[in-house]
Design a protein around this motif. Sequence first.
Motif, mmCIF file in Angstrom:
data_model
loop_
_atom_site.group_PDB
_atom_site.id
_atom_site.type_symbol
_atom_site.label_atom_id
_atom_site.label_comp_id
_atom_site.label_asym_id
_atom_site.label_seq_id
_atom_site.Cartn_x
_atom_site.Cartn_y
_atom_site.Cartn_z
ATOM 1 N N SER A 235 0.841 -1.198 0.000
ATOM 2 C CA SER A 235 0.000 0.000 0.000
ATOM 3 C C SER A 235 0.885 1.261 0.000
ATOM 4 O O SER A 235 1.881 1.346 0.734
ATOM 5 C CB SER A 235 -0.912 -0.031 1.245
ATOM 6 O OG SER A 235 -0.781 1.136 1.994
ATOM 7 N N ASN A 276 -2.367 -6.716 -3.394
ATOM 8 C CA ASN A 276 -3.130 -6.053 -2.336
ATOM 9 C C ASN A 276 -4.634 -6.190 -2.544
ATOM 10 O O ASN A 276 -5.393 -5.351 -2.111
ATOM 11 C CB ASN A 276 -2.751 -4.576 -2.283
ATOM 12 C CG ASN A 276 -1.931 -4.311 -1.052
ATOM 13 O OD1 ASN A 276 -1.744 -5.201 -0.239
ATOM 14 N ND2 ASN A 276 -1.455 -3.099 -0.906
ATOM 15 N N GLU A 279 -8.060 -4.009 -7.242
ATOM 16 C CA GLU A 279 -7.625 -2.631 -7.496
ATOM 17 C C GLU A 279 -8.602 -2.001 -8.458
ATOM 18 O O GLU A 279 -8.609 -2.363 -9.630
ATOM 19 C CB GLU A 279 -6.243 -2.611 -8.148
ATOM 20 C CG GLU A 279 -5.139 -3.024 -7.265
ATOM 21 C CD GLU A 279 -3.796 -2.785 -7.936
ATOM 22 O OE1 GLU A 279 -2.813 -2.709 -7.208
ATOM 23 O OE2 GLU A 279 -3.731 -2.680 -9.177
ATOM 24 N N GLU A 301 -8.915 3.692 0.149
ATOM 25 C CA GLU A 301 -8.831 2.227 0.244
ATOM 26 C C GLU A 301 -10.218 1.595 0.115
ATOM 27 O O GLU A 301 -10.409 0.633 -0.630
ATOM 28 C CB GLU A 301 -8.225 1.876 1.590
ATOM 29 C CG GLU A 301 -7.425 0.592 1.590
ATOM 30 C CD GLU A 301 -6.680 0.451 2.897
ATOM 31 O OE1 GLU A 301 -7.156 -0.326 3.724
ATOM 32 O OE2 GLU A 301 -5.673 1.168 3.097
ATOM 33 N N VAL A 306 -5.802 2.370 -4.947
ATOM 34 C CA VAL A 306 -4.491 2.113 -4.341
ATOM 35 C C VAL A 306 -3.531 3.208 -4.790
ATOM 36 O O VAL A 306 -3.620 3.706 -5.919
ATOM 37 C CB VAL A 306 -3.878 0.743 -4.732
ATOM 38 C CG1 VAL A 306 -4.659 -0.410 -4.158
ATOM 39 C CG2 VAL A 306 -3.724 0.605 -6.227
#
Length: 428
Positions: A235, A276, A279, A301, A306
């Motif tokens: 992040s 992560n 996205e 978030e 991101v």
Amino acid sequence: MDLNKTIQNLLKDRDRWGKVLSSPISYRIVEGALVLARKSFPWQAIYQMGRFALNQTGRAYTGKVPVVWSSAFFPVEIAWSLQLCPFSPEVAAAFITGMGFGAEALSMGEEAGYSRDLCSFHRCIAGAARAGHLPRPAALLASTHLCDGAPLLFQNMAEIYDAPCFTLDVPYAAGRDAEVYVAGQLERLWHDLAEVTGRRPDRASLGETLRHSNGFRKNMIWANELRCRMPSPISGNDMLAFIYLFFIGQGSRDAAEIGACLAEEIERKVAGDRGNGAEKFRLLWLHLKPYYSNEVMRFIEQAGGVLAFEEFNHIYWLPMDPAEPFLSLARKVLAHFDYKPVEERIRVIRELAEKYRVDGIVHFSHHGCRQSTGGSLILKEALQEAGWPVLLLDGDCLDGRNEAAGGMLTRLQAFFEILEERKEGCLI
Ligand code: SF4
């Protein structure tokens, strides 16, 4: 016990800050809480950086080594090479704010005559110094490039602490003459600083410091290359924490090792293909972020955005030659893409936007920061012409009184709708 709560508890009584901050016991308590919290850190590199920061803060406040204040863009290798303790008041201001004491320090700065249209980092520092909350410097090091308020603030602080202030004059135009001019100043400054702090100037130590600095540079480039992967392996909000190493760590062994730890961790994550998550929008983030509240970052978030990359983590300088330390440091200082005509910043941002395949660019326009917000409209136009949606998000890193977070969230929401429409348009 929660790490933040431990620190807040220790610092809850403002009248006792001097005592608490100068007591080695406080650092042992925080270290204990840090070790207990180790597993809760998303990245061990951030945990390592926390230990480094705690150690540095302890050294600064317990007065074991001469402390030198270093402004945000001053080449801090100069201080490390003399075994001094560099202290970044800008980072301290962000920390004070993050701990919930920013408004009080800002008010004290304003009472001391710092107008509310000045950068809140500087107002906060002035207030904290006035309250006696910052470590006494043996000397102050400021540079004229990028942050034009810092040399003035540092001169004021030098009067308060009755300490010498060394100002590095960086010409706007780069080139051989400028390099020689800056290198000459750095060499004189290095000798003068050694004399003032009772250190022996040692070229071997300076060479070693530059090697550590090169190590930090190499490892951050390694981490940055890994960040090109999609989905983003780390992040950007976590990555903004590494500003601490950029401001304070360059030239220390710790910063180089933390950089290596970070890159290795990202590499492991990339190898395991664990990105992560979903996205929706990849963003390029310019300048810093609000430190008084996490609301903006949380909102991004939650909206599926991101921070694919941040301008502050870009490595823009070449490796340094330890055999030519002053010329190398001068070249590094003069290489900053933002201390040039705005076209250079535009070129760099375009390259980063392409490299990290971002959907949009957010410029966090911190009140009172001329170096960053000065050319932001020209920047926006040029980047939009090149095809990227750009949001100039007016706000303040430290002063929550200047901007209601709700306003920022509304603007971000509208920006995300634009990004969404563009994506849908591409799919049709
Ligand atoms: S935000 Fe801008 S004006 Fe404020 S300390 Fe940083 S560079 Fe200087």
